[in-house]
Design a protein around this motif. Structure first.
Motif: not given
Length: 352
Positions: A143-151
């Motif tokens: 989830a943190c990875t998706g938040w940082i990259t915005d997908g």
């Protein structure tokens, strides 16, 4: 009273010892020989060997990281998610925040140590099974990875990444890719820690019998946290290498490395030091996987052959690890019965 089983001959004991210790290493050599004969023009070449060493360096490092908690009888399922988060964080700090790449890499590596320690605290002090705990923390990392990259991917600007950073992965030394030397260094360090230092012996005792470890005064919870922190350290370093290799921040990268890492760690526990996780065994297991995957790939296997190979090898690895553990228990019980029988035979008979 039943008679103890007859002792095994020296030849049988040597055969079993050599097969258990060096069988997997022999398999790696045989696979290389078979594929070299089947593909003489492409497989046994220097370029192909360099490609195998380079492509399998990150899975090998991740497998070594997974080996540390396994030594304590725990499993860290968050390593794939942690790898993805670590490499995205490196790209975020370098590309979007403008950090110097050495500082960004050190921050990510120490962040991996902190994340691993959190896993250990949740497992040991929260009394949550390691499968469930690390699966939960891994999902949060994702989830943190998706938040940082915005997908989306983190892509460097027109100037690209610093050459000194990409050389961390792309360089060669003595004709071999530099990542291969990272694998050898981590293997050597982990071997010394687990096999020669008190820390490693404590981890093995905790893994074999945590109750007995606590009785003799080993702080089992503390050392288990150390094991997870060590795993996080290795995962953080693997994330740095992945960023230097990919040169983009891809939020979906990471999970593909989870299964090969555990295959290598579990299969490695069946060789060199059969019955327990060990660094050299993991390295040999990764070599078997690397040669096998490279060979079937060059033979024209379909895309689904890789997960099929990894999944089947994982089942074999778990089965062999369980068989090795049961065999050790049977051998220990047999030796105990034989010692008791010899003691009774040598003791003087009681007089009426």
């Amino acid at each position: 009273m039943t008679n103890p089983p007859p002792p095994r001959s020296l030849a049988d004991r040597l055969h079993g010892h050599l097969l258990g210790t060096y069988g997997l290493l022999t398999l790696a050599a045989l696979l290389f020989l078979v594929f070299s004969l089947a593909l003489p023009g492409t497989f046994p070449t220097r370029d192909n060997i360099s490609s195998i060493l380079s492509n399998q360096s990150i899975p090998a490092i991740l497998a070594l990281g997974a080996t540390i908690p396994i030594a304590t009888g725990k499993f860290d399922l968050s390593i794939g998610y942690g790898l993805g988060l670590a490499h995205v964080m490196v790209m975020q700090l370098i590309v979007n925040e403008g950090w110097p790449w050495p500082l960004a890499c050190l921050t990510v590596v120490f962040g991996g140590v902190a994340a691993g320690a959190v896993n250990g605290v949740i497992v040991e002090f929260g009394q949550i099974d390691s499968f469930i705990a690390t699966l939960g923390t891994g999902s949060m990392m994702y989830a943190c990875t998706g938040w940082i990259t915005d997908g989306t991917r983190i892509v460097p600007g027109p100037d690209g990444l610093p050459v000194s950073f990409t050389d961390v992965y792309d360089s060669t030394f003595l004709g071999l890719p530099l990542p291969a030397y990272y694998v050898l260094v981590i293997t050597a360090v982990l071997w010394v820690v687990l096999e020669r230092l008190p820390l490693g012996r404590y981890l093995y005792v905790i893994g074999s019998n945590p109750r007995a470890a606590a009785i003799i005064g080993i702080p089992t919870r503390t050392y288990s946290v150390y094991a997870f922190a060590g795993s996080g350290l290795v995962v953080g370093f693997a994330g740095v290498l992945l960023a230097a290799q990919q040169q983009t921040g891809n939020p979906s990268v990471g999970l593909d490395y989870l299964l090969p890492a555990f295959v290598g760690a579990l299969l490695g526990s069946t060789t060199i030091r059969p019955g327990r996780a060990n660094a050299l065994g993991t390295l040999v297991a990764v070599a078997v996987l690397a040669v096998g995957l490279a060979g079937i790939g060059q033979l024209g296997a379909q895309f689904w052959a890789t997960p099929l190979f990894n999944g089947g090898t994982l089942l074999i690895a778990v089965g062999l690890a369980g068989y090795s553990a049961r065999r050790r228990l049977r051998s220990g019980a047999t030796a105990t019965r034989r010692s008791l029988a010899d003691g009774q035979a040598q003791s003087p008979r009681s007089r009426p």
